[in-house]
Design a protein around this motif. Structure first.
Motif, short mmCIF file in Angstrom:
data_model
loop_
_atom_site.label_atom_id
_atom_site.label_comp_id
_atom_site.label_asym_id
_atom_site.label_seq_id
_atom_site.Cartn_x
_atom_site.Cartn_y
_atom_site.Cartn_z
N MET A 1 0.71 -1.15 -0.05
CA MET A 1 0.02 -0.08 -0.16
C MET A 1 0.93 1.24 -0.03
SD MET A 1 -2.99 0.98 2.49
CE MET A 1 -4.25 2.35 2.11
N ASP A 2 0.21 2.27 -0.49
CA ASP A 2 0.87 3.51 -0.70
C ASP A 2 1.03 4.19 0.47
OD1 ASP A 2 2.51 5.00 -2.52
OD2 ASP A 2 0.59 5.74 -3.50
N ARG A 3 2.18 4.99 0.87
CA ARG A 3 2.19 5.98 1.89
C ARG A 3 1.02 6.89 1.88
NH1 ARG A 3 7.26 9.71 2.94
NH2 ARG A 3 6.48 10.69 4.90
N LEU A 4 0.56 7.34 2.95
CA LEU A 4 -0.65 8.17 3.00
C LEU A 4 -0.25 9.51 3.81
CD1 LEU A 4 -3.65 5.98 4.28
CD2 LEU A 4 -3.01 7.02 1.85
N LEU A 5 -0.28 10.69 3.27
CA LEU A 5 0.28 11.81 3.58
C LEU A 5 -0.68 12.78 4.03
CD1 LEU A 5 2.80 12.55 0.50
CD2 LEU A 5 3.33 11.47 2.79
N SER A 6 -0.51 13.50 5.08
CA SER A 6 -1.36 14.49 5.69
C SER A 6 -1.34 15.70 4.79
CB SER A 6 -1.23 14.89 7.20
OG SER A 6 0.13 15.66 7.11
N VAL A 7 -2.54 16.46 4.92
CA VAL A 7 -2.44 17.76 4.07
C VAL A 7 -1.15 18.66 4.49
CG1 VAL A 7 -4.06 19.84 3.51
CG2 VAL A 7 -5.06 17.68 4.01
N GLU A 27 -11.97 20.40 -4.81
CA GLU A 27 -12.44 20.57 -6.41
C GLU A 27 -12.16 19.36 -6.99
OE1 GLU A 27 -9.66 23.48 -7.93
OE2 GLU A 27 -10.82 25.20 -6.94
N ARG A 28 -11.71 18.14 -6.03
CA ARG A 28 -11.88 16.91 -6.64
C ARG A 28 -10.65 16.53 -7.71
NH1 ARG A 28 -14.78 14.33 -2.66
NH2 ARG A 28 -16.59 14.76 -2.57
N ARG A 29 -9.62 17.46 -7.49
CA ARG A 29 -8.36 17.37 -8.43
C ARG A 29 -7.31 16.31 -8.30
NH1 ARG A 29 -6.81 23.39 -9.15
NH2 ARG A 29 -5.27 22.66 -10.55
N ILE A 30 -7.43 15.93 -7.07
CA ILE A 30 -6.31 15.09 -6.31
C ILE A 30 -7.01 13.75 -5.86
CG2 ILE A 30 -5.77 16.10 -4.38
CD1 ILE A 30 -2.79 15.39 -5.15
N THR A 31 -6.47 12.57 -5.95
CA THR A 31 -6.93 11.61 -5.21
C THR A 31 -6.94 11.69 -3.66
OG1 THR A 31 -6.60 10.03 -7.04
CG2 THR A 31 -6.98 8.89 -5.16
N PHE A 32 -7.83 11.42 -2.80
CA PHE A 32 -7.54 11.38 -1.57
C PHE A 32 -8.34 10.40 -0.72
CE2 PHE A 32 -11.29 13.93 -2.26
CZ PHE A 32 -12.15 13.72 -1.21
N VAL A 33 -8.10 9.78 0.54
CA VAL A 33 -8.62 8.86 1.40
C VAL A 33 -9.26 9.45 2.55
CG1 VAL A 33 -8.45 6.70 2.60
CG2 VAL A 33 -7.07 7.25 0.46
N LYS A 34 -10.38 9.18 2.99
CA LYS A 34 -10.89 9.75 4.17
C LYS A 34 -10.94 8.60 5.35
CE LYS A 34 -13.86 12.67 4.89
NZ LYS A 34 -15.06 13.54 5.29
N VAL A 35 -10.18 8.87 6.18
CA VAL A 35 -9.90 8.11 7.54
C VAL A 35 -10.59 8.41 8.55
CG1 VAL A 35 -8.37 6.59 8.81
CG2 VAL A 35 -7.79 7.21 6.51
N PRO A 42 -2.58 9.74 -0.95
CA PRO A 42 -1.39 8.71 -1.25
C PRO A 42 -0.55 9.62 -1.79
CG PRO A 42 -3.72 8.25 -2.18
CD PRO A 42 -3.87 9.44 -1.60
N GLU A 43 0.69 9.25 -1.53
CA GLU A 43 2.06 9.68 -2.24
C GLU A 43 2.12 9.46 -3.72
OE1 GLU A 43 6.67 9.88 -0.45
OE2 GLU A 43 5.51 8.06 -0.26
N SER A 44 1.68 8.48 -4.38
CA SER A 44 1.45 8.21 -5.53
C SER A 44 0.46 9.46 -6.35
CB SER A 44 0.99 6.69 -6.04
OG SER A 44 -0.37 6.69 -5.57
N ALA A 45 -0.61 9.89 -5.43
CA ALA A 45 -1.40 10.67 -6.16
C ALA A 45 -0.80 12.14 -6.37
CB ALA A 45 -2.60 10.71 -5.33
N VAL A 46 0.25 12.41 -5.28
CA VAL A 46 0.92 13.59 -5.37
C VAL A 46 1.90 13.47 -6.53
CG1 VAL A 46 2.59 15.17 -4.12
CG2 VAL A 46 0.81 14.06 -2.73
N THR A 47 2.57 12.72 -6.74
CA THR A 47 3.55 12.38 -7.82
C THR A 47 2.81 12.40 -9.35
OG1 THR A 47 4.91 10.91 -6.39
CG2 THR A 47 5.11 10.73 -8.68
N ALA A 48 1.63 11.87 -9.23
CA ALA A 48 0.78 12.00 -10.54
C ALA A 48 0.49 13.35 -10.79
CB ALA A 48 -0.41 10.81 -10.30
N PHE A 49 -0.01 14.04 -9.73
CA PHE A 49 -0.51 15.45 -9.71
C PHE A 49 0.90 16.18 -10.32
CE2 PHE A 49 -0.95 19.90 -8.10
CZ PHE A 49 -2.00 20.00 -8.68
N ILE A 50 2.01 16.07 -9.81
CA ILE A 50 3.10 16.83 -10.15
C ILE A 50 3.17 16.57 -11.59
CG2 ILE A 50 5.69 17.07 -9.89
CD1 ILE A 50 4.99 16.67 -6.98
N ALA A 51 3.37 15.19 -12.21
CA ALA A 51 3.78 14.80 -13.52
C ALA A 51 2.58 15.48 -14.41
CB ALA A 51 3.82 13.27 -13.49
#
Length: 66
Positions: A1-7, A27-35, A42-51
């Motif tokens: 599982m991907d590392r989950l980052l705080s805001v 705005e739902r422009r990045i994937t997020f998880v509600k715990v 997810p760290e992969s979502a941040v990397t994908a957003f940057i890419a």
């Protein structure tokens, strides 16, 4: 599982204020998880957003004038 980052961690990673990742979530422009009531990204979502938002420089070909 991907590392989950705080805001806060995402804001630090992007070099922005906390408001920017919160806006991306709203705005739902990045994937997020509600715990529970906490939001994690997810760290992969941040990397994908940057890419996805990286703009490559334009390279010009110089032509010799003859």
């Amino acid at each position: 599982m991907d590392r989950l980052l705080s805001v806060d961690q995402v804001a630090e990673l992007l070099g922005t204020t906390v408001r920017f990742p919160r806006r991306l979530i709203e705005e739902r422009r990045i994937t997020f998880v509600k715990v529970g009531r906490h939001v994690r990204i997810p760290e992969s979502a941040v990397t994908a957003f940057i890419a996805a938002n990286t703009v490559e420089p334009v390279t010009y070909v110089l032509r010799s004038v003859a």
